[in-house]
Design a protein around this motif. Structure first.
Motif, mmCIF file in Angstrom:
data_model
loop_
_atom_site.group_PDB
_atom_site.id
_atom_site.type_symbol
_atom_site.label_atom_id
_atom_site.label_comp_id
_atom_site.label_asym_id
_atom_site.label_seq_id
_atom_site.Cartn_x
_atom_site.Cartn_y
_atom_site.Cartn_z
ATOM 1 N N TYR A 1 0.836 -1.201 0.000
ATOM 2 C CA TYR A 1 0.000 0.000 0.000
ATOM 3 C C TYR A 1 0.867 1.247 0.000
ATOM 4 O O TYR A 1 0.651 2.175 -0.773
ATOM 5 C CB TYR A 1 -0.943 -0.005 1.213
ATOM 6 N N LYS B 1 -11.480 -0.025 5.494
ATOM 7 C CA LYS B 1 -12.066 -0.705 4.326
ATOM 8 C C LYS B 1 -11.736 -2.196 4.328
ATOM 9 O O LYS B 1 -12.532 -3.019 3.892
ATOM 10 C CB LYS B 1 -11.537 -0.054 3.043
ATOM 11 N N ASN B 2 -10.574 -2.532 4.840
ATOM 12 C CA ASN B 2 -10.117 -3.920 4.860
ATOM 13 C C ASN B 2 -10.184 -4.534 6.257
ATOM 14 O O ASN B 2 -9.543 -5.553 6.520
ATOM 15 C CB ASN B 2 -8.680 -3.992 4.322
ATOM 16 N N ASN C 1 -5.950 8.702 4.726
ATOM 17 C CA ASN C 1 -6.100 7.681 3.680
ATOM 18 C C ASN C 1 -5.685 6.303 4.177
ATOM 19 O O ASN C 1 -6.322 5.306 3.845
ATOM 20 C CB ASN C 1 -5.319 8.076 2.431
ATOM 21 N N PHE D 1 -8.035 3.028 4.473
ATOM 22 C CA PHE D 1 -7.627 1.753 3.887
ATOM 23 C C PHE D 1 -7.773 0.629 4.907
ATOM 24 O O PHE D 1 -8.293 -0.447 4.596
ATOM 25 C CB PHE D 1 -6.179 1.849 3.382
#
Length: 108
Positions: free
Chosen positions: A26, A54-55, A47, A51
């Motif tokens: 990433y 989101k995961n 950000n 991330f």
């Protein structure tokens, strides 16, 4: 408060989270996408947090275990508590510059 002992207790779960989410990949992707541009720390941090959220399904057990150490609670208590409380604790851990520095050094 994040003590040295708590940081060391969290470390195996932080490393697992790092590996499972391929945060190296990433980080490299973001660096490549922003090559030649200035990237402010606040945006990069937001950000990265997005991330991870989101995961989060991939690392939820690691998150529970990290927060359990931080809050001095059992993992089952963390699973049962209010989501916002858990996320605020998780955010607090990774907003602590000294803790993040420690984790970065340990992972490298």
């Amino acid at each position: 408060m994040l003590t040295t002992e708590k940081a060391f207790d969290m470390l195996p779960n932080v490393v697992d989270l790092y590996d499972k989410l391929d945060l190296d990949g990433y980080r490299k992707k973001v660096a490549e996408e922003n090559k030649g541009k200035s990237l402010d720390q606040m945006s990069a941090g937001i950000n990265l947090f997005k991330f991870v959220l989101k995961n989060s399904g991939k690392v939820k057990n690691e998150v529970f275990e990290i927060v359990a150490v931080f809050e001095d609670k059992a993992v089952e208590e963390i699973k049962a508590q209010n989501f916002i409380t858990t996320m605020n604790s998780f955010k607090e851990i990774f907003s602590d510059k000294e803790a993040v520095g420690f984790f970065k050094d340990a992972i490298r």
